[in-house]
Motif scaffolding. Structure first.
Motif, PDB file in Angstrom:
ATOM      1  N   LYS A  83       0.815  -1.381   0.066  1.00 12.11           N
ATOM      2  CA  LYS A  83      -0.002  -0.024   0.002  1.00 12.11           C
ATOM      3  C   LYS A  83       0.797   1.163  -0.135  1.00 12.11           C
ATOM      4  O   LYS A  83       0.420   2.573   0.025  1.00 12.11           O
ATOM      5  CB  LYS A  83      -1.026   0.047   1.115  1.00 12.11           C
ATOM      6  N   ARG A  84       2.114   1.096  -0.043  1.00 13.88           N
ATOM      7  CA  ARG A  84       3.040   2.151   0.039  1.00 13.88           C
ATOM      8  C   ARG A  84       2.848   3.389  -0.966  1.00 13.88           C
ATOM      9  O   ARG A  84       2.699   4.480  -0.499  1.00 13.88           O
ATOM     10  CB  ARG A  84       4.400   1.789   0.258  1.00 13.88           C
ATOM     11  N   SER A  85       3.014   2.883  -2.217  1.00 14.98           N
ATOM     12  CA  SER A  85       2.846   3.861  -3.351  1.00 14.98           C
ATOM     13  C   SER A  85       1.462   4.458  -3.393  1.00 14.98           C
ATOM     14  O   SER A  85       1.488   5.901  -3.588  1.00 14.98           O
ATOM     15  CB  SER A  85       3.125   3.360  -4.676  1.00 14.98           C
ATOM     16  N   LEU A  86       0.397   3.882  -3.176  1.00 11.65           N
ATOM     17  CA  LEU A  86      -0.966   4.408  -2.934  1.00 11.65           C
ATOM     18  C   LEU A  86      -0.998   5.585  -1.839  1.00 11.65           C
ATOM     19  O   LEU A  86      -1.513   6.805  -2.048  1.00 11.65           O
ATOM     20  CB  LEU A  86      -2.077   3.605  -2.945  1.00 11.65           C
ATOM     21  N   MET A  87      -0.307   4.987  -0.502  1.00 16.37           N
ATOM     22  CA  MET A  87      -0.333   6.074   0.594  1.00 16.37           C
ATOM     23  C   MET A  87       0.621   7.328   0.270  1.00 16.37           C
ATOM     24  O   MET A  87      -0.220   8.331   0.326  1.00 16.37           O
ATOM     25  CB  MET A  87       0.504   4.986   1.649  1.00 16.37           C
ATOM     26  N   GLU A  88       1.318   7.158  -0.458  1.00 22.08           N
ATOM     27  CA  GLU A  88       2.183   8.469  -0.791  1.00 22.08           C
ATOM     28  C   GLU A  88       1.567   9.218  -1.835  1.00 22.08           C
ATOM     29  O   GLU A  88       1.653  10.326  -1.716  1.00 22.08           O
ATOM     30  CB  GLU A  88       3.707   8.009  -1.485  1.00 22.08           C
ATOM     31  N   SER A  89       0.981   8.696  -3.103  1.00 23.46           N
ATOM     32  CA  SER A  89       0.308   9.593  -3.575  1.00 23.46           C
ATOM     33  C   SER A  89      -1.138  10.309  -3.008  1.00 23.46           C
ATOM     34  O   SER A  89      -1.212  11.507  -3.298  1.00 23.46           O
ATOM     35  CB  SER A  89      -0.081   8.707  -4.956  1.00 23.46           C
ATOM     36  N   LYS A  90      -1.754   9.518  -2.050  1.00 22.85           N
ATOM     37  CA  LYS A  90      -2.892  10.227  -1.536  1.00 22.85           C
ATOM     38  C   LYS A  90      -2.362  11.221  -0.653  1.00 22.85           C
ATOM     39  O   LYS A  90      -2.868  12.365  -0.546  1.00 22.85           O
ATOM     40  CB  LYS A  90      -3.435   9.147  -0.494  1.00 22.85           C
TER      41      LYS A  90
END
Ligand code: DGP
Ligand code: NA
Ligand code: NA
Length: 213
Positions: A83-90
């Motif tokens: 979930k890290r990349s989604l977390m960063e983009s959010k």
């Protein structure tokens, strides 16, 4: 909108605590409050049982499968990494995330089984560092009295006592501790205050950083 500056972003807010410390109900109260303020906000939780990795974790937690302690530790970690990349983009797009459990649960629960704490921290290094960690502090005995546990693998008093000791080891002066035995409204009020302050700092462009690296 919140984008007064290019580097304005949402806050990564993490709630930690023993099972039955009230994290889940406080996250939902906080979510409604922040939405009511017109903020872009989402409520997340780890483990995220909806992914393939999360399914394996869920089956382990409900005692429908057996897994080696290190294997399950790495699955919990992988569940955060996926979930890290989604977390960063959010966060970069200005959305605040309220996250029910994060790497500290990962380390506290696995160390409580006897795994080396540094070994437990290693796979978490490089995940996004929270802007705020709020620990809902409850004595293990009190948590156990709260309507009993649901019967999942870790929901046992003796084990929760060990988890609580490892949370104590992990806790640093930046954590905000709330007495989870206070009335829910009081806990909610304290939580809101910590969170609003943290979000304001993120909106001003506080850089994102990485955990334990
Ligand atoms: P919850 O859905 O918040 O009730 O979490 C399920 C259980 O899994 C709970 O007892 C806490 C534990 N847990 C959460 N994250 C981790 C982790 O990363 N590693 C380990 N070993 N346990 C975890
Ligand atoms: Na639980
Ligand atoms: Na929980």
């Amino acid at each position: 909108e919140n984008n007064h500056k290019d580097n304005s972003r949402g806050g990564l807010i993490v709630l930690e605590g023993l099972d039955r410390s009230g994290k889940t109900s406080q996250s939902s109260r906080l979510l409604s409050h922040l939405e009511g303020q017109g903020l872009s906000v989402e409520s997340w939780r780890f483990p995220d049982r909806t992914t393939c990795v999360g399914n394996m974790i869920s089956s382990y937690l409900t005692n429908n499968s057996q897994l080696d302690d290190r294997t399950v530790h790495l699955l919990f970690s992988a569940n955060r990494w996926e979930k890290r990349s989604l977390m960063e983009s959010k966060l970069r797009s200005g959305t605040t995330l309220i996250v029910d459990r994060y790497s500290y649960s990962g380390v506290a629960f696995s160390s409580a089984k006897g795994l080396d704490i540094d070994w437990c921290k290693a796979p978490e290094a490089g995940l996004l560092a929270p802007d705020l960690v709020v620990y809902l502090d409850i004595p293990p005995e009190k948590a156990a009295e709260r309507g009993g546990y649901g019967g999942e693998r870790y929901e046992q008093l003796e084990f929760q006592k060990k988890v609580s000791q490892y949370y104590n080891v992990l806790c640093d002066p930046t954590w905000k501790i709330i007495d989870a035995c206070l009335p829910v409204d009081v806990v909610e009020k304290q939580l809101k205050e910590f969170v609003m302050n943290s979000i304001a700092i993120c909106q001003k462009g506080k850089p994102l950083s990485q955990l334990w690296s």
